[in-house]
Design an enzyme around this catalytic site. Structure first.
Site, PDB file in Angstrom:
ATOM      1  N   ASP A  89      -4.100  -1.319   1.531  1.00 52.49           N
ATOM      2  CA  ASP A  89      -5.080  -0.680   2.401  1.00 52.49           C
ATOM      3  C   ASP A  89      -6.341  -1.523   2.354  1.00 52.49           C
ATOM      4  OD1 ASP A  89      -6.720   1.052   3.852  1.00 52.49           O
ATOM      5  OD2 ASP A  89      -7.128   2.326   2.106  1.00 52.49           O
ATOM      6  N   ASN A 118     -13.304  -1.743   4.359  1.00 51.51           N
ATOM      7  CA  ASN A 118     -14.536  -2.520   4.457  1.00 51.51           C
ATOM      8  C   ASN A 118     -15.148  -2.806   3.091  1.00 51.51           C
ATOM      9  OD1 ASN A 118     -15.070  -2.758   7.449  1.00 51.51           O
ATOM     10  ND2 ASN A 118     -14.810  -0.549   7.286  1.00 51.51           N
ATOM     11  N   ASP A 137      -6.174   3.069   8.815  1.00 48.43           N
ATOM     12  CA  ASP A 137      -6.228   3.916   7.627  1.00 48.43           C
ATOM     13  C   ASP A 137      -6.177   5.397   7.991  1.00 48.43           C
ATOM     14  OD1 ASP A 137      -8.733   3.717   8.858  1.00 48.43           O
ATOM     15  OD2 ASP A 137      -9.856   3.676   6.978  1.00 48.43           O
TER      16      ASP A 137
END
Length: 258
Positions: A6, A9, A109
């Site tokens: 995953d 940011n 996500d």
């Protein structure tokens, strides 16, 4: 074994599945991951070895990424260093009904977390709250219709913005404060950060449920979900919700030959 990643940011969350069981989880700051495919490949192999993962047993890879400029390098790294073609989760690789939203704008996500939540609770209307860099709300019905929700700055992002915008304020560790009325600047910041976010969580949940018109089962995930575990907001906290969603999407698309 299945390698899932995953790419967020702030952090890259790596998991290794043996069947349906997560046998290893690793979390690194995204900023610490170099951007070339060779650097990424070396980093991934080293990180997995350090966590006692047998690289020779990895035979599949699923990825959720909200950092598009790293996708090519990450995909190339998996191909070159693991000899595996990676699967990237997207709006085109799910059977979620996304007709009610601008599907191409929905982060991978968020799709992964909905897939996992539906698998865990197939006959419930669900509200998924992901407390990461951003705090996102996603509502998905028992009929697998994705209704989206809302996005606001996450806990850490709010703190960073405050400290960058106010020269006399410095960063603090993020913990639940003992009091709302702080006795110094640090406790003032902690109070505002925690109770401000808590108030936003409660109000956004209340309005989301009110607009939807029916009760929902609320699942929290993300790095800051545990911060609010003592509050009456969530029905459950599922730290590995996205990783499990990537695995499910990978397996479903493998059956289709994607």
């Amino acid at each position: 074994m299945l390698l899932v990643m995953d790419m967020g940011n702030s952090h890259i969350h790596i998991g290794v599945f043996d069947g349906d069981r997560i046998v290893s989880q690793i979390r690194y700051a995204t900023s610490s991951v170099d951007s070339t495919s060779d650097q990424m490949g070396v980093f991934l192999r080293q990180a997995l070895r350090e966590n006692s993962v047998d690289l020779g047993k990895i035979d599949g890879c699923g990825i959720s990424s909200v950092v598009p400029h790293l996708n090519y390098s990450l995909g190339s790294a998996v191909i070159k260093y693991f000899n595996i073609k990676p699967f990237f989760i997207s709006m085109d690789t799910t059977d979620l009904d996304m007709s009610a939203v601008e599907a191409h704008q929905v982060g991978a996500d968020r799709i992964a977390s909905c897939i996992s939540a539906i698998a865990d609770h197939p006959n419930k209307d669900l509200l998924i709250i992901d407390l990461g860099t951003a705090t996102t709300f996603d509502l998905v019905t028992k009929d697998k219709k994705y209704l989206s929700g809302s996005i606001m700055p996450g806990v850490k992002l709010s703190l960073n913005a405050l400290c960058q915008g106010a020269s006399q304020l410095s960063s603090v560790t993020i913990v639940k404060p003992e009091v709302a009325i702080g006795y110094d600047t640090k406790t003032n910041i902690r109070s505002g950060l925690y109770y401000g976010h808590l108030g936003a969580l409660k109000e956004l949940k209340r309005r989301s449920v009110e607009e939807f018109g029916s009760p929902v089962y609320t699942i929290a995930t993300g790095g800051f979900a545990g911060l609010f575990k003592e509050e009456d907001i969530f029905n459950e906290i599922s730290p590995d919700l996205i990783l499990r969603g990537i695995r499910i999407a990978f397996l479903e698309n493998n059956k289709k030959g994607v």
